[in-house]
Design a protein around this motif. Structure first.
Motif, short mmCIF file in Angstrom:
data_model
loop_
_atom_site.label_atom_id
_atom_site.label_comp_id
_atom_site.label_asym_id
_atom_site.label_seq_id
_atom_site.Cartn_x
_atom_site.Cartn_y
_atom_site.Cartn_z
N ALA A 31 0.84 -1.20 0.00
CA ALA A 31 0.00 0.00 0.00
C ALA A 31 0.87 1.25 0.00
N ASN A 32 1.93 1.23 0.78
CA ASN A 32 2.83 2.39 0.82
C ASN A 32 3.55 2.59 -0.51
N GLN A 33 3.88 1.52 -1.19
CA GLN A 33 4.51 1.63 -2.50
C GLN A 33 3.57 2.30 -3.49
N ARG A 34 2.31 1.86 -3.52
CA ARG A 34 1.32 2.47 -4.41
C ARG A 34 1.13 3.94 -4.08
N LEU A 35 1.07 4.25 -2.78
CA LEU A 35 0.90 5.63 -2.34
C LEU A 35 2.06 6.51 -2.80
N THR A 36 3.27 6.03 -2.64
CA THR A 36 4.43 6.85 -3.05
C THR A 36 4.51 6.97 -4.56
N GLU A 37 4.10 5.94 -5.28
CA GLU A 37 4.07 6.04 -6.75
C GLU A 37 3.08 7.13 -7.18
N LYS A 49 3.35 20.32 -16.18
CA LYS A 49 2.32 21.34 -16.40
C LYS A 49 2.89 22.75 -16.25
N ALA A 50 3.88 22.88 -15.36
CA ALA A 50 4.50 24.18 -15.13
C ALA A 50 5.49 24.55 -16.22
N GLY A 51 5.69 23.65 -17.18
CA GLY A 51 6.54 23.98 -18.32
C GLY A 51 7.87 23.28 -18.36
N SER A 52 8.13 22.37 -17.45
CA SER A 52 9.38 21.62 -17.49
C SER A 52 9.37 20.70 -18.70
N THR A 53 10.46 20.70 -19.43
CA THR A 53 10.55 19.83 -20.60
C THR A 53 11.45 18.63 -20.32
N ASP A 54 12.01 18.58 -19.15
CA ASP A 54 12.91 17.49 -18.79
C ASP A 54 12.12 16.24 -18.41
N ASP A 55 12.72 15.11 -18.65
CA ASP A 55 12.16 13.84 -18.20
C ASP A 55 12.83 13.54 -16.86
N HIS A 56 12.19 13.95 -15.78
CA HIS A 56 12.79 13.84 -14.45
C HIS A 56 12.81 12.39 -13.97
N PRO A 57 13.99 11.92 -13.54
CA PRO A 57 14.01 10.59 -12.95
C PRO A 57 13.16 10.59 -11.68
N ALA A 58 12.34 9.60 -11.53
CA ALA A 58 11.47 9.54 -10.36
C ALA A 58 11.61 8.18 -9.70
N GLY A 59 11.55 8.21 -8.40
CA GLY A 59 11.64 6.96 -7.65
C GLY A 59 10.64 6.96 -6.52
N ALA A 60 9.81 5.94 -6.48
CA ALA A 60 8.88 5.78 -5.38
C ALA A 60 9.54 4.83 -4.39
N LEU A 61 10.07 5.38 -3.34
CA LEU A 61 10.84 4.60 -2.38
C LEU A 61 9.98 3.83 -1.40
N GLY A 62 8.69 4.14 -1.36
CA GLY A 62 7.80 3.45 -0.43
C GLY A 62 8.24 3.68 1.00
N GLN A 63 8.14 2.65 1.81
CA GLN A 63 8.56 2.79 3.21
C GLN A 63 9.98 2.29 3.42
N ALA A 64 10.70 2.04 2.37
CA ALA A 64 12.04 1.48 2.46
C ALA A 64 12.98 2.34 3.29
#
Length: 82
Positions: A31-37, A49-64
């Motif tokens: 559940a925490n993993q889904r929440l962080t995602e 939406k704010a105009g960033s054109t970069d593909d930002h690396p994203a990581g959902a760390l969950g409760q780790a």
């Protein structure tokens, strides 16, 4: 900061923005993993939406990385890298 480009620091030479979703140790790991995602995706979408054109690396760390059930672990960090 995301919605107000005029408030962004002009002298900050940022090359990469990393988005890190986190959760507290309360609840199940799945559940925490889904929440962080979801949290991470909301921030990513707001940056786009704010105009960033970069593909930002994203990581959902969950409760780790959670140290306790503190509300302070329930967040998304935007990490600016030079």
């Amino acid at each position: 900061m995301i919605a107000e480009p005029r408030l962004r620091p002009r002298s900050l030479a940022v090359k990469t923005v990393r988005i890190e979703g986190r959760a507290s140790a309360t609840g199940s790991a799945a559940a925490n993993q889904r929440l962080t995602e979801t949290r991470t995706q909301v921030v990513y979408d707001a940056l786009q939406k704010a105009g960033s054109t970069d593909d930002h690396p994203a990581g959902a760390l969950g409760q780790a990385t959670a140290t306790d059930t503190s509300v302070m672990d329930r967040r998304v960090d935007i990490v600016l890298l030079k």
